[in-house]
Each structure stands twice: as structure tokens, then as C-alpha cells.
Design an enzyme around this catalytic site. Structure first.
Site, PDB file in Angstrom:
ATOM      1  CB  ALA A  65      50.612  66.954  25.350  1.00 15.81           C
ATOM      2  N   GLY A 110      46.158  73.179  19.145  1.00 12.11           N
ATOM      3  CA  GLY A 110      46.844  72.667  20.417  1.00 12.11           C
ATOM      4  C   GLY A 110      46.156  71.352  20.806  1.00 12.11           C
ATOM      5  CG  ASN A 111      47.980  68.954  23.288  1.00  6.60           C
ATOM      6  OD1 ASN A 111      47.816  69.069  24.405  1.00  6.60           O
ATOM      7  ND2 ASN A 111      48.929  69.063  22.512  1.00  6.60           N
ATOM      8  CG  HIS A 112      41.579  68.157  24.931  1.00  5.82           C
ATOM      9  ND1 HIS A 112      40.790  69.321  25.112  1.00  5.82           N
ATOM     10  CD2 HIS A 112      41.052  67.431  24.073  1.00  5.82           C
ATOM     11  CE1 HIS A 112      39.931  69.371  24.111  1.00  5.82           C
ATOM     12  NE2 HIS A 112      39.828  68.194  23.215  1.00  5.82           N
TER      13      HIS A 112
END
Ligand code: CTP
Length: 402
Positions: free
Chosen positions: A277, A211-213
Site C-alpha cells: 500500500a 503512513g497507512n494501516h
């Protein structure tokens, strides 16, 4: 948004009046100045002194009227106010408002005001459902009064039903949404806006993901600003947003989910704001069971394959749609964003510095530069994500892209 705004709160006599001191505090916390009129019946549920202390102003009740009628009148208060809130609104005060009866300070002020009025009916469920109450609410709506539905929940009567006043923080957002939309609804009236929000997750195994932030805050702020601007809004998101404005929402997890949802909704969209994102890579084959570590294992190698670029894949499907992308960059911000603008054939890209603590991922503030396809630029200084969202919508409409 409430900064410097004058809110006249009219409290009528229902048990939900006990929530009004907190509501006033929440309004003041948001920058509003608050003055209060209370009916005689309201004083059975909350004291004038409590309301005076939290609002930092004298409270206008029958006692005030009888002891000092020259200092301020109902007209002065309605001129002072930018908006008027009736909360809780009993069946009785709603009936008087609908009929134009003005027999006390509260109802006289309501009849005298030409400012936007927002009412929060709160009462016993049977009283709310009564034909007379529903008739009065329909009349008030026809008279341009904003009526918020009571919530389903535990009533003072000891059972759950429709009749509860929302919690104060919800009331503050509901009023702001309705008020903003009243003021700016012409900007995107009749337009369908599709917003994507949040980071996607790619399964490694049933318990882990890549995943990402991205928190989805910028996407949800854009959705809110589009709603205020009068659009019909659909949000495709991996994270839940504030349930304070109406929007169709589609929950997604992976980039493939996101792509499928965008593909399905793109043809009826006028403006796509692609703030999500998406993960650029996914597992070539996610493990069917939890990956176990071995005692002698020092490394784990995962094989990833590239996800499709959703924006780029829309190029052949585009007709009238305005398409806006975001470029989250830790270096060479404008150069990288310009390349993405061209490669993805966007109308606008929001170049967004990330990897800092004061703006970008998972904070309430953001900054950046708008790069338009015609080569023009607009620098956006550090501001709240909601202010940035409004600035982006204004910039798009000012360019007459839609
Ligand atoms: N985007 C997309 N599909 C992807 C990845 C990104 O449509 N698979 C969109 C994002 O929603 C954003 C824009 O493309 O609006 C730029 O995303 P960003 O992550 O900054 O760039 P990438 O194109 O993924 O390039 P890189 O990761 O190499 O910076």
C-alpha cells in the site's frame, strides 16, 4: 494446514527431547493428530507419560513393545502417518537411518515408511561437524529425507555453537513449508515471483511520518504461497515477515524506495504481486529538524506532492510479466477496482474491502473478488490470508497467465 493430518513423531535420545511435548502441543493446536515412538535413549530426557498425555495416545517405546506387541506394529503407525518427524535426531539415529539399520521400533518404522520424513538434527557442535555425521546427512538428503539445519545458539554444553534444535513453533512452520513445497512445487517451478508488502511511510520530519494501516500480512502470505508453489521469491517490504521460508528480501520505507526496488527487479520477474500500500502523497519538502509546536498555534498545514503510480509506470517496461494489483476500497468496491484494472493495465486485480474489523488491514483473514483482464470474476469468501494467497496463485495458474 495441519488440519486432520497424521504426524508420527520419532523421539531419539538427545537433551532437546525436553522441547518435544511443546512441539506436539503446537502441532495439535494446528489441527494435527500426533502419535509418538521414542527410543530407549530418549526416555532419559522425557517421559513416555508426558508424551502420551500431550499426544493423547499411547507412546510406543521399548516397554510397550515388550508388553503388548500385537495391538499395533511399526507398520500400522507408518501406514497411519501422513508424515514422519524425527526430533531431536541424534548422530546415532541419523547414522542408522543412513545405513538402513533397523534394530528397534523407531528405526524399523523409519526403514518401513514410504511417507515424507523430516529430521531435526540436534547434538553437540563437534558431533554435528564430524565427517561421519555430515556424510550421513548427505546420504539422507540423497534419499529424499528433508534435513533441517540445527540453529546456532546456546547448547546444553554451556556455550554457543551450531547444534540447537529450533523452537517448537519454528519447527511446525519449517515442516509445513517444506512439505507444502514438496507437494506443489511444480506449479511455479522455475518462475521468479516478486511480491511487494506493507504500507510505505513518508517522512514529515525526522520523527514523524505519513503512513497507512497496511500490515504486510497479505503480501507475506502471497510470498509464502508462491514459495510453496515452487517459485523463487523476492519480497520488497516495509515490514519484516516470518523467516520461515527462503526469500530474498528488500527493505523499503518510502514509495520512492519501493519504486526503485520494483524498477530494479522487474525485468527478471515472471509474476509481480503488488500487495503493498504505497503512500500516494509525500511531503514536498520533509522538515530537516523536528517540527516544534508554538504556544499559540491551532493548525499545522503540510504541503504534499503526488507520488508516482508504480504499477502504471511499469506499462512501458512490460514484456512477458504477469502483473497483479490490489484495490483496497471502502466503497464502490467492484467499480473502483475495475477502473484500476484498466488504468494500470493489470492481468488481475484483487478487489479488497477494507475498513471492516473481520478482514482487510492488519488481521489474519481477508475476502474479496478477483477481477481478470478478460472480464471474468471469482468471488473469494472470508478466509485466512494464507488460504486466499494460495487461491490467488491457483487462479493465476488456472488461467494459464504464466
Ligand atoms: N499502487 C502503486 N503505486 C501507487 C499507489 C498504488 O503501484 N502510488 C498499487 C498498489 O500496490 C495496488 C494498486 O496500485 O496494487 C491499487 O492501490 P490502491 O491504493 O488501492 O489505489 P490507488 O491507485 O492508490 O488509488 P486510490 O488511492 O485513489 O484508491
Amino acid at each position: 494446514m495441519y488440519q486432520g493430518k497424521h504426524v508420527l513423531v520419532i523421539v531419539s535420545g538427545g537433551i532437546a527431547a525436553y522441547k518435544i511435548p511443546q512441539f506436539i502441543r503446537d502441532l495439535i493446536k494446528q489441527g494435527a493428530e500426533v502419535q509418538v515412538i521414542m527410543t530407549q535413549a530418549a526416555s532419559a530426557f522425557v517421559t513416555a507419560q508426558t508424551l502420551a498425555v500431550v499426544s493423547r495416545h499411547p507412546v510406543y517405546d521399548e516397554h510397550y513393545l515388550h508388553t503388548n506387541t500385537t495391538a499395533i506394529s511399526h507398520l500400522d503407525l507408518t501406514i497411519w502417518a501422513d508424515l514422519v518427524v524425527v526430533a531431536p535426531a541424534t548422530a546415532n539415529i541419523l547414522a542408522k537411518m543412513a545405513a538402513g539399520i533397523a534394530d528397534d521400533l523407531a528405526t524399523t518404522a523409519l526403514l518401513a515408511t514410504n511417507k515424507p520424513i523430516f529430521v531435526f538434527p540436534a547434538m553437540n557442535d563437534q558431533m554435528y561437524a564430524a565427517a561421519a555425521t555430515q556424510r550421513n546427512l548427505a546420504q539422507l538428503r540423497a534419499d529424499q529425507v528433508t534435513v533441517f539445519e540445527p540453529e546456532n545458539g546456546f547448547l546444553a554444553e554451556g556455550y554457543a555453537a551450531k547444534g540447537r534444535m529450533p523452537e517448537p513453533t519454528t519447527m511446525v512452520s519449517l515442516i509445513m513449508n517444506a512439505w507444502q513445497r514438496q507437494q506443489t512445487a511444480a506449479i511455479l517451478a522455475g518462475k521468479h515471483v516478486l511480491v511487494t508488502a506493507g504500507g510505505t511511510r513518508e517522512a514529515i520530519d525526522p520523527v514523524r511520518y505519513i503512513g497507512n494501516h497496511s500490515s504486510g500480512k497479505m503480501g507475506w502470505a502471497l510470498a509464502q504461497a508462491a514459495y510453496w508453489a515452487g517459485a523463487t521469491v523476492t519480497v520488497i517490504s516495509s515490514v519484516a515477515g516470518p523467516q520461515t521460508f527462503p526469500a530474498e528480501t528488500v527493505k523499503v520505507t518510502s514509495t520512492a524506495d519501493l519504486q526503485a526496488a520494483v524498477d530494479r527487479l522487474f525485468s527478471k520477474t515472471d509474476l509481480l504481486l503488488m500487495a503493498a500500500a504505497p503512500a500516494d502523497f509525500r511531503m514536498s519538502t520533509p522538515a530537516a529538524n523536528k517540527i516544534k509546536k508554538q504556544a499559540d498555534q491551532a493548525q499545522l498545514q503540510l504541503t504534499l506532492v503526488k507520488n508516482p503510480d508504480i504499477l502504471a509506470s511499469l506499462k512501458p517496461l512490460r514484456k512477458k510479466q504477469v502483473v497483479v494489483g490490489f484495490a483496497a476500497e471502502t466503497q464502490r468496491l467492484l467499480a473502483n477496482a475495475t477502473t484500476k484494472l484498466q488504468q494500470k493495465q493489470l492481468d488481475l486485480i484483487v478487489a479488497n474491502p477494507v475498513g471492516r474489523t473481520d478482514s482487510g488491514f492488519d488481521v489474519d483473514q481477508n475476502q474479496g473478488t478477483l477481477l481478470f483482464a478478460d472480464g471474468s470474476q471469482q468471488v473469494l469468501p472470508l478466509m485466512s490470508k494464507i488460504a486466499m494467497a494460495q487461491t490467488i496463485i491457483t487462479a493465476i495458474t488456472a488461467k494459464k497467465l504464466l
